[in-house]
Design a protein around this motif. Sequence first.
Motif, PDB file in Angstrom:
ATOM      1  N   PHE A  19      29.208 -47.120 -14.830  1.00 52.22           N
ATOM      2  CA  PHE A  19      28.058 -46.712 -14.025  1.00 52.22           C
ATOM      3  C   PHE A  19      27.029 -46.092 -14.972  1.00 52.22           C
ATOM      4  O   PHE A  19      27.383 -45.549 -16.026  1.00 52.22           O
ATOM      5  CB  PHE A  19      28.467 -45.707 -12.965  1.00 52.22           C
ATOM      6  N   GLY A  20      25.765 -46.158 -14.572  1.00 52.04           N
ATOM      7  CA  GLY A  20      24.681 -45.799 -15.481  1.00 52.04           C
ATOM      8  C   GLY A  20      24.730 -44.382 -16.001  1.00 52.04           C
ATOM      9  O   GLY A  20      24.454 -44.134 -17.171  1.00 52.04           O
ATOM     10  N   ASP A  21      25.085 -43.436 -15.131  1.00 48.20           N
ATOM     11  CA  ASP A  21      24.898 -42.052 -15.559  1.00 48.20           C
ATOM     12  C   ASP A  21      25.957 -41.567 -16.540  1.00 48.20           C
ATOM     13  O   ASP A  21      25.878 -40.453 -17.036  1.00 48.20           O
ATOM     14  CB  ASP A  21      24.760 -41.090 -14.373  1.00 48.20           C
ATOM     15  N   ARG A  58      24.710 -41.501 -20.907  1.00 52.36           N
ATOM     16  CA  ARG A  58      24.006 -40.464 -21.656  1.00 52.36           C
ATOM     17  C   ARG A  58      24.885 -39.241 -21.931  1.00 52.36           C
ATOM     18  O   ARG A  58      24.450 -38.288 -22.570  1.00 52.36           O
ATOM     19  CB  ARG A  58      22.760 -40.055 -20.866  1.00 52.36           C
ATOM     20  N   TYR A  81      26.805 -51.887 -11.218  1.00 57.46           N
ATOM     21  CA  TYR A  81      26.590 -51.149  -9.979  1.00 57.46           C
ATOM     22  C   TYR A  81      27.844 -51.120  -9.123  1.00 57.46           C
ATOM     23  O   TYR A  81      27.894 -50.432  -8.117  1.00 57.46           O
ATOM     24  CB  TYR A  81      25.433 -51.763  -9.193  1.00 57.46           C
ATOM     25  N   SER A 118      23.215 -36.557 -14.004  1.00 54.88           N
ATOM     26  CA  SER A 118      22.223 -36.623 -12.931  1.00 54.88           C
ATOM     27  C   SER A 118      22.651 -35.807 -11.722  1.00 54.88           C
ATOM     28  O   SER A 118      21.872 -35.613 -10.802  1.00 54.88           O
ATOM     29  CB  SER A 118      21.988 -38.078 -12.526  1.00 54.88           C
ATOM     30  N   ASP A 164      14.396 -42.108  -8.166  1.00 55.73           N
ATOM     31  CA  ASP A 164      13.235 -41.468  -7.563  1.00 55.73           C
ATOM     32  C   ASP A 164      12.061 -42.452  -7.655  1.00 55.73           C
ATOM     33  O   ASP A 164      11.698 -42.853  -8.765  1.00 55.73           O
ATOM     34  CB  ASP A 164      12.923 -40.180  -8.332  1.00 55.73           C
ATOM     35  N   GLY A 215      14.269 -41.143 -20.714  1.00 52.87           N
ATOM     36  CA  GLY A 215      14.209 -42.529 -21.171  1.00 52.87           C
ATOM     37  C   GLY A 215      14.188 -43.413 -19.943  1.00 52.87           C
ATOM     38  O   GLY A 215      13.314 -43.287 -19.095  1.00 52.87           O
ATOM     39  N   GLU A 216      15.171 -44.276 -19.852  1.00 57.89           N
ATOM     40  CA  GLU A 216      15.257 -45.106 -18.661  1.00 57.89           C
ATOM     41  C   GLU A 216      15.892 -44.311 -17.529  1.00 57.89           C
ATOM     42  O   GLU A 216      16.728 -43.454 -17.769  1.00 57.89           O
ATOM     43  CB  GLU A 216      16.162 -46.308 -18.947  1.00 57.89           C
ATOM     44  N   LEU A 228      18.627 -43.977 -14.764  1.00 58.64           N
ATOM     45  CA  LEU A 228      19.965 -44.539 -14.671  1.00 58.64           C
ATOM     46  C   LEU A 228      20.484 -44.405 -13.248  1.00 58.64           C
ATOM     47  O   LEU A 228      20.395 -43.334 -12.656  1.00 58.64           O
ATOM     48  CB  LEU A 228      20.911 -43.796 -15.617  1.00 58.64           C
ATOM     49  N   PRO A 229      21.020 -45.486 -12.690  1.00 62.57           N
ATOM     50  CA  PRO A 229      21.579 -45.373 -11.351  1.00 62.57           C
ATOM     51  C   PRO A 229      22.763 -44.425 -11.334  1.00 62.57           C
ATOM     52  O   PRO A 229      23.543 -44.380 -12.280  1.00 62.57           O
ATOM     53  CB  PRO A 229      22.017 -46.802 -11.017  1.00 62.57           C
ATOM     54  N   ARG A 230      22.893 -43.666 -10.256  1.00 63.46           N
ATOM     55  CA  ARG A 230      23.936 -42.647 -10.191  1.00 63.46           C
ATOM     56  C   ARG A 230      25.282 -43.228  -9.810  1.00 63.46           C
ATOM     57  O   ARG A 230      25.375 -44.296  -9.234  1.00 63.46           O
ATOM     58  CB  ARG A 230      23.527 -41.563  -9.191  1.00 63.46           C
ATOM     59  N   ILE A 231      26.305 -42.471 -10.124  1.00 61.54           N
ATOM     60  CA  ILE A 231      27.665 -42.932  -9.870  1.00 61.54           C
ATOM     61  C   ILE A 231      27.963 -42.996  -8.380  1.00 61.54           C
ATOM     62  O   ILE A 231      28.694 -43.860  -7.925  1.00 61.54           O
ATOM     63  CB  ILE A 231      28.668 -42.020 -10.604  1.00 61.54           C
TER      64      ILE A 231
END
Lengths: 374, 351
Positions: free
Chosen positions: A89-91, A94, A116, A348, B278, B344-345, B347-350
């Motif tokens: 997943f994206g988060d 980082r 996703y 996030s 967002d 930066g970019e 990022l979609p959340r988990i």
Amino acid sequence: MKYLEEFQNPELARRLLDEIRATVTRPWALMEVCGGQTHTIIRHGIDQLLPDQVELIHGPGCPVCVTPLEVIDKALEIAARPDVIFCSFGDMLRVPGSDRDLFQVRGHGGDVRVVYSPLDALKIAQQNPHREVVFFGIGFETTAPPNAMTVHQARKLGIPNFSMLVSHVRVPPAIEAIMTSPSCRVQAFLAAGHVCSVMGMGEYPELADRFQVPIVVTGFEPLDILEGIRRTVRQLERGEHTVDNAYPRAVRSEGNPAAQAMLADVFEVTDRAWRGIGTIPASGWRLSERYRDFDAEYRFSVDGITTREPAACRSGEVLQGLIKPHECEAFGTTCTPRSPLGATMVSSEGACAAYYLYRRLGTTPTPQEASPVA
Amino acid sequence: MPTVDISGWTCPTPLRDQPRVVMGHGGGGALSAELVQQIFAPAFGGEILAQLGDSAAVSLGGVRLAFSTDSYVVRPLFFPGGCIGDLAVNGTVNDLAMSGARAAYLSCGFILEEGVEMPVVAGVADAMGAAARAAGVEVATGDTKVVEAGHGDGVYLNTAGIGLIPPGVDLRPQRVVPGDVVIVSGDIGLHGVAIMSVREGLEFGVEIESDCAALGGLVESMLAVTPDLHVLRDPTRGGLAAALCEIATASCTGIVVQERAIPVPSAVANACAILGLDPMYVANEGKLVAFVPREHADAVLDAMRAHPLGAGAAIIGETVETHPGMVVARTPLGGTRVVDLPLGEQLPRIC
């Protein structure tokens, strides 16, 4: 979107706030368990609008924040291997490990992909039969069922080049750990609605009884949070401590039996280390013996990881509610999302990230200073 | 169950720098800004570059020109509402328009990957030609390079452009003063969500089309009301939030926006809610943000709404003396929050 507008209605919010103000007579400390709730609270300024007696303490419910450094380092080592496609997943990309993050692994040529859904990772495995595809399976009870289902599918479809690095955590043992801590200030919980939509509410009455705390299940839109606070404060003022469902549109008391069955089939409960917290007994899941073939930790024999965590950050105190993020000396100076000292700043759903993104105090005008809603 | 003493909770991770380029360096946020400020600007020097506008305002033989270049690496090449070809034309036309200039000439650089199908190249070129004609601009020069298979994403494009800045027009963040009115030209977030929906195979119930469009005509109609616009910006990478943050920083003024006034289509709000994004940070390719003196705001807004590309224009906020350099949003509930430059970019959340 009608759904969103309905649960962000300013007039209804005002009414709920009025009710909370009319109910509260003394100070109360409420913990919202989930980082998603924290971000809604800070992003919409809900804490600014509440009466002074109602304090919101931000809980440890950020899956990214609590994933142990050792697991992150294992992920980084696996992701750096040339034969591996590492899906996440994206988060998680980082979040720093001991000396790098997944973005940097990708910068060095690692094949790291954002997906996703864990099923997307399975599809990638089918499309790349000569490479190992690893999915980073982290999170609370919310993300565990689809991850379990993916492993189940991998076995059913006989996909040999798919595996999962699993570090799932469970909420109720964390609540227990918080309440048994000598420094605990929490008097009530806003439980995370999406967790309860999977697991139901059966695990909470015993906790509410034992620790004499109201537990109110809430959603994630502003009105959901305010309604949860209203019900919690009402219980506290009356001296009650029951489990209350303020999120009935998503949560049934029995939860989702099919998801629970999938979890029981694929995972087994285990002790789990929480980053910044330590090991909490029975607080996690790992792949059960029958699915061990799909466990990336075993498949890649990632041993001998030495983590480096310089203790220069006060996020532990933030997680306890002893300080707010901006009260940390490093907040916004040496610790920013660009150069985080703690995962709570980079995630996030982290409380420090929420404060940095939305509430850099001293520079943000209070609601009274800002002009009225147009 | 044994108790856990949470008094020792800690969550430290080491400070690090970025020793190599990561995707965020091209995301239009803080990492992009650092790359420019720490490496490119010192290497190149020059006062014009230091202004760091979408396009440079230069003077040549007594004529004021706007000059700009941009590269396009979008994937997929064709998406709902456009393709990399019209994006490359409109993007540079818009960068020039943000200086108040009507684009006159473009250059076009193709970097093609070995093996890409010829009809794809033709489709991109046709789209570029159509977009250029629609924007009233001529592609005057170009270049083609081919890279080995596996070293590109099919087609990369670069366009550069020049245009004339009309007399009396001086659009710069430094002209922004407290009391300016902030106007956005319409619905935000369409391009970014359209790209995400096709790139990741996500379906949001309705097809969302990119807003890719050339804004030169809209800017002309605004300047016809008054040449005294203070600054224009097209909120591309980094979205509306990045555009506002850049202007707040460059102008040393504070910005207050009313979240409820920001036009966000329900489909975009829906998609962003699902992905944990967002809308303020999602890219646009056919919108602009204008900072306008208060006395001209209503007339400019009327002119924008009379233009097809500004029909959804709305006043979303104002500049203030308090919190200089910072953007603050007033939430629908009445709270306030900081709007920060993205790192930066997104990022979609988990979950």
